[in-house]
Design a protein around this motif. Structure first.
Motif, PDB file in Angstrom:
ATOM      1  N   GLU A 134     -25.802  18.160   1.205  1.00  0.00           N
ATOM      2  CA  GLU A 134     -24.737  17.301   1.721  1.00  0.00           C
ATOM      3  C   GLU A 134     -23.363  17.888   1.403  1.00  0.00           C
ATOM      4  OE1 GLU A 134     -26.798  12.866   1.483  1.00  0.00           O
ATOM      5  OE2 GLU A 134     -25.871  13.747  -0.304  1.00  0.00           O
ATOM      6  N   TRP A 135     -23.212  18.351   0.167  1.00  0.00           N
ATOM      7  CA  TRP A 135     -21.921  18.889  -0.254  1.00  0.00           C
ATOM      8  C   TRP A 135     -21.535  20.091   0.601  1.00  0.00           C
ATOM      9  CZ3 TRP A 135     -19.076  22.949  -1.645  1.00  0.00           C
ATOM     10  CH2 TRP A 135     -17.868  22.713  -2.311  1.00  0.00           C
ATOM     11  N   GLN A 136     -22.473  21.013   0.784  1.00  0.00           N
ATOM     12  CA  GLN A 136     -22.178  22.220   1.552  1.00  0.00           C
ATOM     13  C   GLN A 136     -21.875  21.898   3.018  1.00  0.00           C
ATOM     14  OE1 GLN A 136     -21.664  25.181   0.453  1.00  0.00           O
ATOM     15  NE2 GLN A 136     -22.512  25.167  -1.608  1.00  0.00           N
ATOM     16  N   TYR A 137     -22.592  20.957   3.580  1.00  0.00           N
ATOM     17  CA  TYR A 137     -22.345  20.561   4.973  1.00  0.00           C
ATOM     18  C   TYR A 137     -20.937  19.983   5.110  1.00  0.00           C
ATOM     19  CZ  TYR A 137     -23.124  18.483   9.583  1.00  0.00           C
ATOM     20  OH  TYR A 137     -23.033  18.149  10.924  1.00  0.00           O
ATOM     21  N   ALA A 138     -20.570  19.091   4.188  1.00  0.00           N
ATOM     22  CA  ALA A 138     -19.238  18.484   4.230  1.00  0.00           C
ATOM     23  C   ALA A 138     -18.153  19.522   3.983  1.00  0.00           C
ATOM     24  CB  ALA A 138     -19.143  17.354   3.205  1.00  0.00           C
TER      25      ALA A 138
ATOM     26  N   GLY B 165     -22.274  13.473  12.353  1.00  0.00           N
ATOM     27  CA  GLY B 165     -23.647  13.919  12.507  1.00  0.00           C
ATOM     28  C   GLY B 165     -24.551  13.637  11.331  1.00  0.00           C
ATOM     29  N   LYS B 166     -24.027  12.987  10.292  1.00  0.00           N
ATOM     30  CA  LYS B 166     -24.812  12.691   9.102  1.00  0.00           C
ATOM     31  C   LYS B 166     -24.670  11.219   8.732  1.00  0.00           C
ATOM     32  CE  LYS B 166     -26.180  16.933   8.348  1.00  0.00           C
ATOM     33  NZ  LYS B 166     -27.611  17.345   8.332  1.00  0.00           N
ATOM     34  N   GLU B 167     -25.620  10.716   7.967  1.00  0.00           N
ATOM     35  CA  GLU B 167     -25.582   9.309   7.575  1.00  0.00           C
ATOM     36  C   GLU B 167     -25.060   9.157   6.148  1.00  0.00           C
ATOM     37  OE1 GLU B 167     -29.462   7.646   8.362  1.00  0.00           O
ATOM     38  OE2 GLU B 167     -28.911   7.210  10.436  1.00  0.00           O
ATOM     39  N   PHE B 168     -23.910   9.754   5.902  1.00  0.00           N
ATOM     40  CA  PHE B 168     -23.241   9.520   4.622  1.00  0.00           C
ATOM     41  C   PHE B 168     -21.745   9.707   4.784  1.00  0.00           C
ATOM     42  CE2 PHE B 168     -23.877  14.122   4.465  1.00  0.00           C
ATOM     43  CZ  PHE B 168     -22.754  14.615   3.813  1.00  0.00           C
ATOM     44  N   SER B 169     -21.005   9.047   3.916  1.00  0.00           N
ATOM     45  CA  SER B 169     -19.554   9.223   3.841  1.00  0.00           C
ATOM     46  C   SER B 169     -19.229   9.851   2.496  1.00  0.00           C
ATOM     47  CB  SER B 169     -18.829   7.890   4.007  1.00  0.00           C
ATOM     48  OG  SER B 169     -19.216   6.962   3.006  1.00  0.00           O
ATOM     49  N   ILE B 170     -18.091  10.517   2.415  1.00  0.00           N
ATOM     50  CA  ILE B 170     -17.729  11.258   1.216  1.00  0.00           C
ATOM     51  C   ILE B 170     -16.255  11.034   0.909  1.00  0.00           C
ATOM     52  CG2 ILE B 170     -17.268  13.355   2.571  1.00  0.00           C
ATOM     53  CD1 ILE B 170     -18.386  14.975   0.157  1.00  0.00           C
ATOM     54  N   LEU B 171     -15.916  10.983  -0.360  1.00  0.00           N
ATOM     55  CA  LEU B 171     -14.533  10.773  -0.758  1.00  0.00           C
ATOM     56  C   LEU B 171     -13.672  11.948  -0.308  1.00  0.00           C
ATOM     57  CD1 LEU B 171     -12.824   8.686  -2.370  1.00  0.00           C
ATOM     58  CD2 LEU B 171     -13.156  10.135  -4.373  1.00  0.00           C
TER      59      LEU B 171
ATOM     60  N   TYR C 253     -13.995  34.830  -5.195  1.00  0.00           N
ATOM     61  CA  TYR C 253     -15.394  34.919  -4.754  1.00  0.00           C
ATOM     62  C   TYR C 253     -16.176  33.666  -5.128  1.00  0.00           C
ATOM     63  CZ  TYR C 253     -20.289  36.273  -4.527  1.00  0.00           C
ATOM     64  OH  TYR C 253     -21.632  36.296  -4.257  1.00  0.00           O
ATOM     65  N   ASP C 254     -15.963  33.183  -6.340  1.00  0.00           N
ATOM     66  CA  ASP C 254     -16.740  32.045  -6.844  1.00  0.00           C
ATOM     67  C   ASP C 254     -16.289  30.713  -6.273  1.00  0.00           C
ATOM     68  OD1 ASP C 254     -18.554  33.456  -8.516  1.00  0.00           O
ATOM     69  OD2 ASP C 254     -16.930  33.768  -9.948  1.00  0.00           O
ATOM     70  N   CYS C 255     -15.253  30.728  -5.426  1.00  0.00           N
ATOM     71  CA  CYS C 255     -14.823  29.518  -4.725  1.00  0.00           C
ATOM     72  C   CYS C 255     -15.286  29.528  -3.267  1.00  0.00           C
ATOM     73  CB  CYS C 255     -13.303  29.388  -4.772  1.00  0.00           C
ATOM     74  SG  CYS C 255     -12.611  29.158  -6.421  1.00  0.00           S
ATOM     75  N   GLY C 256     -16.049  30.539  -2.896  1.00  0.00           N
ATOM     76  CA  GLY C 256     -16.480  30.688  -1.512  1.00  0.00           C
ATOM     77  C   GLY C 256     -17.579  29.714  -1.116  1.00  0.00           C
ATOM     78  N   MET C 257     -17.735  29.540   0.186  1.00  0.00           N
ATOM     79  CA  MET C 257     -18.796  28.683   0.711  1.00  0.00           C
ATOM     80  C   MET C 257     -20.157  29.222   0.289  1.00  0.00           C
ATOM     81  SD  MET C 257     -17.339  26.231   2.270  1.00  0.00           S
ATOM     82  CE  MET C 257     -18.912  25.606   2.836  1.00  0.00           C
ATOM     83  N   GLY C 258     -21.035  28.320  -0.069  1.00  0.00           N
ATOM     84  CA  GLY C 258     -22.396  28.686  -0.439  1.00  0.00           C
ATOM     85  C   GLY C 258     -22.580  29.061  -1.892  1.00  0.00           C
TER      86      GLY C 258
ATOM     87  N   TYR D 268     -12.989  18.184   8.299  1.00  0.00           N
ATOM     88  CA  TYR D 268     -13.345  16.768   8.150  1.00  0.00           C
ATOM     89  C   TYR D 268     -12.309  16.002   7.337  1.00  0.00           C
ATOM     90  CZ  TYR D 268     -18.035  18.088   9.790  1.00  0.00           C
ATOM     91  OH  TYR D 268     -19.113  18.557  10.524  1.00  0.00           O
ATOM     92  N   ALA D 269     -11.150  16.596   7.105  1.00  0.00           N
ATOM     93  CA  ALA D 269     -10.063  15.977   6.331  1.00  0.00           C
ATOM     94  C   ALA D 269     -10.442  15.782   4.866  1.00  0.00           C
ATOM     95  CB  ALA D 269      -9.627  14.647   6.954  1.00  0.00           C
ATOM     96  N   LEU D 270     -11.196  16.744   4.331  1.00  0.00           N
ATOM     97  CA  LEU D 270     -11.583  16.731   2.924  1.00  0.00           C
ATOM     98  C   LEU D 270     -10.774  17.780   2.179  1.00  0.00           C
ATOM     99  CD1 LEU D 270     -15.464  16.582   3.391  1.00  0.00           C
ATOM    100  CD2 LEU D 270     -13.867  14.667   3.131  1.00  0.00           C
TER     101      LEU D 270
END
Length: 228
Positions: A119-123, A19-25, A199-204, A163-165
């Motif tokens: 982008e990072w948060q979406y991935a 759904g996005k126009e980027f790829s990520i390692l 806590y500091d490793c949580g999403m967002g 996403y296999a990340l």
């Protein structure tokens, strides 16, 4: 990861984000990959080649991205005062200094770059709805204060997200492009790290520090725009 990662095969580990126009390692940039591009390894923890690179500043990360782009004949994303050639930046990586001049990015370039926070948060969500990237149980997906043994660990040892990340929660924090509006030289990182609490490793959750700082718990992950 059984196979080492150098600049020669990094493209094989780039994941297209749905759904996005980027790829990520798929993983954080490893020490082997970093050294294959930069010719040196500034990391504190050096027991294995698949450990994430750390002790790299935000400036080091954008320098790396342009060098990697050049190796593939891609258009570099970053420029300093309009100059994309890193050899003309008057900057020596890993010296604790900063790039003098204005760092800009070419949004039409097809080279490697740092993700934006969005982008990072979406991935990192991976198309899922978990507290951490890939699970509600951090021990399943990340290295953090309670299980890390006060050090980094080889990438891709925990369960990936949808996403296999790998390692998008914990291990090392990951520099993003975005600057702090209250401090033009402050840059954000995401994901938490090996010495943060759960806590500091949580999403967002995000953190920021000066772009010239380098820590043994801070690395990065690269992306490429695919719609260019």
């Amino acid at each position: 990861m059984a196979e080492g990662v150098t600049y020669k095969n990094v493209d094989k580990l780039m994941i297209a984000v749905p759904g996005k126009e980027f790829s990520i390692l798929a993983t954080e940039v490893t020490q082997e990959l970093y050294e294959s591009v930069m010719g040196e390894n500034p990391s504190n923890f050096k027991e294995e080649k698949n450990l994430p690179v750390e002790q790299v500043s935000w400036y080091d990360a954008v320098y790396f991205c342009n060098k990697l782009s050049d190796m593939f004949g891609l258009t570099p994303v970053y420029a300093v005062d309009g100059e994309p050639d890193v050899e003309k930046w008057s900057y020596a990586p890993h010296k604790g200094n900063k790039i003098t001049g204005t760092v800009s990015q070419d949004e039409n370039a097809n080279g490697y770059r740092l993700p934006t926070m969005e982008e990072w948060q979406y991935a990192a969500k991976g198309g899922q709805d978990y507290k951490y990237s890939g699970s509600d149980k951090l021990d399943e997906v990340g290295w953090y204060y309670d299980n890390s043994g006060s050090k980094t660990h080889p990438v891709a040892q925990k369960t990936p997200n949808g996403y296999a990340l790998y390692d998008m929660s914990g291990n090392v924090g990951e520099w993003c492009w975005d600057s702090n509006p209250r401090n033009s030289n402050g840059r954000y990182s995401c994901g938490g790290c090996w010495h943060y609490g759960a806590y500091d490793c949580g999403m967002g959750i995000k953190a920021w520090c000066d772009a010239c700082y380098a820590y043994n718990y801070l690395g990065f992950r690269i992306v490429r725009s695919t719609g260019k």
